[in-house]
Scaffold this active site. Structure first.
Site, PDB file in Angstrom:
ATOM      1  N   ASN A  96     -10.621   3.458  -4.552  1.00 44.47           N
ATOM      2  CA  ASN A  96      -9.478   3.257  -5.445  1.00 44.47           C
ATOM      3  C   ASN A  96      -9.753   2.169  -6.489  1.00 44.47           C
ATOM      4  OD1 ASN A  96      -6.919   3.669  -6.408  1.00 44.47           O
ATOM      5  ND2 ASN A  96      -5.845   2.957  -4.571  1.00 44.47           N
TER       6      ASN A  96
ATOM      7  N   HIS B   1       5.175   5.839   6.195  1.00 40.17           N
ATOM      8  CA  HIS B   1       5.521   4.610   5.471  1.00 40.17           C
ATOM      9  C   HIS B   1       6.993   4.598   5.089  1.00 40.17           C
ATOM     10  CE1 HIS B   1       1.224   3.600   3.894  1.00 40.17           C
ATOM     11  NE2 HIS B   1       1.242   3.879   5.171  1.00 40.17           N
TER      12      HIS B   1
ATOM     13  N   ARG C 294       5.961   2.580   9.603  1.00 40.19           N
ATOM     14  CA  ARG C 294       5.616   1.276   9.037  1.00 40.19           C
ATOM     15  C   ARG C 294       6.789   0.816   8.181  1.00 40.19           C
ATOM     16  NH1 ARG C 294       0.979  -0.045   4.516  1.00 40.19           N
ATOM     17  NH2 ARG C 294       2.718   0.455   3.136  1.00 40.19           N
TER      18      ARG C 294
ATOM     19  N   TYR D 164       4.028  -5.377  -2.417  1.00 36.65           N
ATOM     20  CA  TYR D 164       3.226  -4.264  -1.914  1.00 36.65           C
ATOM     21  C   TYR D 164       4.037  -3.368  -0.963  1.00 36.65           C
ATOM     22  CZ  TYR D 164       0.364  -1.630   1.221  1.00 36.65           C
ATOM     23  OH  TYR D 164      -0.120  -0.595   1.972  1.00 36.65           O
TER      24      TYR D 164
ATOM     25  N   ASP E 234       2.485  -4.153   7.503  1.00 36.46           N
ATOM     26  CA  ASP E 234       1.231  -4.519   6.843  1.00 36.46           C
ATOM     27  C   ASP E 234       1.416  -5.830   6.087  1.00 36.46           C
ATOM     28  OD1 ASP E 234      -1.178  -4.633   5.513  1.00 36.46           O
ATOM     29  OD2 ASP E 234      -1.116  -2.557   4.781  1.00 36.46           O
TER      30      ASP E 234
ATOM     31  N   HIS F  96      -0.959  -7.227   4.426  1.00 35.58           N
ATOM     32  CA  HIS F  96      -1.808  -7.028   3.241  1.00 35.58           C
ATOM     33  C   HIS F  96      -2.538  -8.305   2.814  1.00 35.58           C
ATOM     34  CE1 HIS F  96      -2.851  -4.321  -0.188  1.00 35.58           C
ATOM     35  NE2 HIS F  96      -2.639  -3.431   0.765  1.00 35.58           N
TER      36      HIS F  96
ATOM     37  N   GLU G 112      -0.556  -5.696  10.673  1.00 34.99           N
ATOM     38  CA  GLU G 112      -1.835  -5.323  10.040  1.00 34.99           C
ATOM     39  C   GLU G 112      -2.263  -6.346   9.001  1.00 34.99           C
ATOM     40  OE1 GLU G 112      -1.428  -1.497   8.240  1.00 34.99           O
ATOM     41  OE2 GLU G 112      -3.080  -1.816   6.858  1.00 34.99           O
TER      42      GLU G 112
ATOM     43  N   GLU H 258      -9.270  -2.238   7.126  1.00 32.66           N
ATOM     44  CA  GLU H 258      -9.305  -1.132   6.155  1.00 32.66           C
ATOM     45  C   GLU H 258     -10.295  -1.401   5.027  1.00 32.66           C
ATOM     46  OE1 GLU H 258      -5.114  -1.148   5.048  1.00 32.66           O
ATOM     47  OE2 GLU H 258      -5.631  -1.881   3.062  1.00 32.66           O
TER      48      GLU H 258
ATOM     49  N   ARG I  26      -8.934  -0.563  11.930  1.00 33.27           N
ATOM     50  CA  ARG I  26      -8.304   0.086  10.780  1.00 33.27           C
ATOM     51  C   ARG I  26      -9.301   0.770   9.842  1.00 33.27           C
ATOM     52  NH1 ARG I  26      -4.190   2.124   9.321  1.00 33.27           N
ATOM     53  NH2 ARG I  26      -3.636   1.038   7.424  1.00 33.27           N
TER      54      ARG I  26
ATOM     55  N   HIS J 131      -7.376   4.055   8.689  1.00 30.61           N
ATOM     56  CA  HIS J 131      -6.667   3.896   7.415  1.00 30.61           C
ATOM     57  C   HIS J 131      -6.482   5.256   6.746  1.00 30.61           C
ATOM     58  CE1 HIS J 131      -6.596   1.825   3.216  1.00 30.61           C
ATOM     59  NE2 HIS J 131      -5.392   1.849   3.736  1.00 30.61           N
TER      60      HIS J 131
ATOM     61  N   ASP K  21      -5.268   7.382  -0.978  1.00 26.68           N
ATOM     62  CA  ASP K  21      -6.528   7.172  -1.699  1.00 26.68           C
ATOM     63  C   ASP K  21      -7.741   7.500  -0.836  1.00 26.68           C
ATOM     64  OD1 ASP K  21      -5.528   3.812  -1.700  1.00 26.68           O
ATOM     65  OD2 ASP K  21      -7.089   4.559  -0.391  1.00 26.68           O
TER      66      ASP K  21
ATOM     67  N   GLU L 239      -2.543   6.783  10.625  1.00 29.32           N
ATOM     68  CA  GLU L 239      -1.677   6.636   9.443  1.00 29.32           C
ATOM     69  C   GLU L 239      -1.690   7.956   8.670  1.00 29.32           C
ATOM     70  OE1 GLU L 239      -3.193   3.846   6.561  1.00 29.32           O
ATOM     71  OE2 GLU L 239      -1.191   3.421   5.813  1.00 29.32           O
TER      72      GLU L 239
ATOM     73  N   TRP M 213      -4.098  -9.794  -3.038  1.00 31.20           N
ATOM     74  CA  TRP M 213      -3.075  -8.753  -3.211  1.00 31.20           C
ATOM     75  C   TRP M 213      -3.013  -7.856  -1.990  1.00 31.20           C
ATOM     76  CZ3 TRP M 213      -3.221  -3.419  -3.207  1.00 31.20           C
ATOM     77  CH2 TRP M 213      -1.955  -2.815  -3.467  1.00 31.20           C
TER      78      TRP M 213
END
Ligand code: EZ4
Ligand code: CO
Length: 436
Positions: A64, A149, A174, A186, A244, A246, A270, A296, A317, A346, A350, A373, A436
Site C-alpha cells: 500500500n 471492522h 474490531r 485511524y 488496533d 496502530h 493490536e 502486520e 499478525r 492481517h 490492501d 481479519e 501513524w
C-alpha cells in the site's frame, strides 16, 4: 549429455529440451512471469507465472502506497531469473531469491518474494488437482472464525456498525472510534477525509500527496475505556472485541491502556507500540493480561524471534503478502505453536484476493489458528479477481478449487490503471510527526 546443475535457468544458447532429463525435475519449466498492476477500487500488484505446459499461478505483491516499487522489483530483477526454473521447487526458489539477492528483508523485497511463493503454490495445487490447504496438511477445522471492522464517530454510530456486522454473520468485531478533540483517527470509516477518495473502507486516499491526520495519546487513553464499557453494557460479555492501537503508544502508555481495558475482556489489543522496539513488549506484558497481537508490518520469521520465544505476544499478525508468502507463514506458525501463540493474519483490503486466499489456506491447515481479519473486497475488485472463498455463519473458507482458488481477468484489470494513493501521516498538536 551432461546434466545441468540443479535448477539452473534456461539461457538463450541452451538447447536442452524437457525430455533429456531422467529425474523428471526439469519436466516443467517456468516460461514467463508477468506483473499486473490494476486499480479497480484500489491498487493491486499481481504476479502471474506461466509454465511451459500452460499452467498459471497468481501471487500478490501489493504494498500500500509503494506499489510501483514492488512491480519494478519483480519485472526488472525477479521475472528474468524465474524463466527456465522448475516451478515445483518452491522452497529452493524462495531461498534463491532471499539469500541470492544478498540484500535481505524489507517490505519491497519480501512482497516480491511472497508473490513468487504464492504463485508457485498455486501452480503446485493446480497440477496436483488439490486446493493448497490440502498440500499444507489438510483442514484442521470447518472454516475460519473472522472479525470485521466496526467503527463510528460516536457511540450510536458504532453500535449500528456492530449490529450490521453481526447481521452479516461476523462473530467477532474490531472496535475503532473517533476521539473527542482529534480531527481524524485511524480506522473510523465514516470520518470524512481532508482530501482523496476513501475506498474499500481502507485508510489510503487517492491523490498525489498523503493526507495529514492528527493525534493525541492522552485523549485516546482517557476516551477508549469509556467506549469499551459502553459496548459491553450494550452487547453483553460474550461478543469477542478487538482493538488496533496502530503503533501509537509508548510502552508505559500501552501498559496503562492494556490494564484499563482488562474489565472489558478484549480478544486482543493490536500494535500497541511501534514494532521496531521488540523489547518494549516485555514491559507491556509485565503489566497487563490483555492479549497482544503484533506483526502486520513484519517481513520475516526472524522479526518474531524474541516475541515468540519469550511469549511476549498472543497472536501473530503477519500477512502472507508482506511476509514472503505461504512458506514462511507456515514456518512462523509452527514456531509459534510451541509457545501456545496463535494466528491472526492481517487481512485488510490492501491484501489482494490472492493474498487473502493464500492465508486462508494456511489458516485452515495449521493447528494453532486464532482468528482471521476479513474486510470484503469491493464489487469492482471482484470484477477483476474471481474468488472461490465462502463466508457462511461467520466462517471463511478458501473453497475447493485446485490451487489458491483465485483467477484474474486481465482484460478487466487493464481497464483500471494505477492511480497514486498514499496512507495518511500523523502530526501531534505542536506539529511533531508521530507514528501513524
Ligand atoms: O492500516 O493495512 O489492522 N489493520 C491495519 C490496516 C493498515 C493498512 C495499511 O495499509 O492496521 O488497516
Ligand atoms: Co493493524
Amino acid at each position: 549429455m551432461q546434466r545441468r546443475p540443479c535448477a539452473a535457468p534456461r539461457t538463450d544458447t541452451d538447447t536442452d529440451t524437457d525430455t533429456d532429463t531422467d529425474s523428471g525435475e526439469y519436466a516443467v519449466k517456468i516460461i514467463s512471469a508477468t506483473v499486473i498492476v490494476t486499480s479497480p477500487s484500489r491498487n493491486f500488484v499481481t504476479l502471474k507465472i506461466t509454465t511451459d505446459d500452460g499452467v498459471t499461478g497468481l501471487g500478490d505483491a501489493t504494498l500500500n502506497g509503494r506499489e510501483l516499487a514492488v512491480a519494478a522489483y519483480l519485472s526488472e530483477h525477479v521475472a528474468p531469473l524465474l524463466t527456465g526454473r522448475d516451478p515445483h521447487r518452491i522452497e529452493d526458489t524462495w531461498q534463491f531469491l532471499y539469500r541470492g539477492g544478498y540484500w535481505r528483508r524489507g517490505p519491497v523485497t519480501m512482497a516480491a518474494i511472497a508473490a513468487v511463493d504464492m504463485a508457485l503454490w498455486d501452480i503446485k495445487g493446480k497440477v496436483a488437482n488439490l486446493p493448497v490447504y490440502q498440500l499444507l496438511g489438510g483442514a484442521s477445522r470447518n472454516g475460519l472464525q473472522t472479525y470485521g471492522h466496526a467503527s463510528g464517530r460516536d457511540l450510536p454510530e458504532l453500535f449500528d456498525s456492530i449490529r450490521q456486522h453481526r447481521e452479516l454473520g461476523f462473530t467477532a468485531v474490531r472496535i475503532q472510534t473517533a476521539i473527542p478533540g482529534v480531527r481524524a483517527v485511524y480506522g473510523v470509516a465514516a470520518q470524512p477525509q481532508a482530501s482523496g477518495e476513501r475506498y474499500d473502507y481502507e485508510p489510503a486516499g487517492r491523490g498525489a500527496y498523503p493526507v495529514e491526520e492528527d493525534w493525541d495519546t492522552r485523549a485516546y487513553l482517557r476516551h477508549l475505556p469509556t467506549v469499551f464499557e459502553a459496548v459491553r453494557n450494550e452487547f453483553g460479555p460474550e461478543l469477542p472485541l478487538l482493538h488496533d492501537g496502530h503503533h501509537r503508544m509508548t510502552p508505559i502508555q500501552a501498559a496503562k491502556l492494556g490494564k484499563s481495558l482488562e474489565p472489558y475482556d478484549l480478544f486482543w489489543l493490536e500494535d500497541c507500540t511501534p514494532a521496531e522496539n521488540q523489547d518494549s513488549l516485555r514491559l507491556v506484558r509485565q503489566h497487563t493480561t490483555t492479549p497482544l497481537a503484533i506483526g502486520e508490518v513484519f517481513n520475516t520469521v526472524w522479526d518474531f524471534q524474541t516475541l515468540i520465544r519469550e511469549q511476549l505476544i498472543d497472536y501473530v499478525r503477519a500477512a502472507s503478502t508482506h511476509f514472503g508468502g505461504i512458506s514462511p507463514l507456515k514456518k512462523v506458525m509452527d514456531f509459534a505453536a510451541q509457545h501456545q501463540i496463535k494466528s491472526g493474519f492481517h487481512g485488510p483490503t490492501d491484501v489482494s484476493p490472492v493474498g487473502l486466499a493464500a492465508q486462508l489456506h494456511v489458516g485452515l491447515a495449521i493447528h494453532n489458528f486464532g482468528i482471521q481479519e476479513y474486510m470484503e473486497h469491493s464489487a469492482k475488485t471482484n470484477t477483476v479477481f474471481a474468488q472461490s472463498l465462502t463466508f457462511v455463519d461467520g466462517l471463511l473458507h478458501p473453497g475447493e478449487q485446485p490451487g489458491l482458488g483465485v483467477e484474474i481477468d486481465e482484460v478487466a484489470a487493464a481497464t483500471f490503471p494505477y492511480q497514486p494513493a498514499y496512507l495518511p501521516y500523523n502530526r501531534l498538536n505542536d506539529g511533531t510527526m508521530h507514528d501513524w
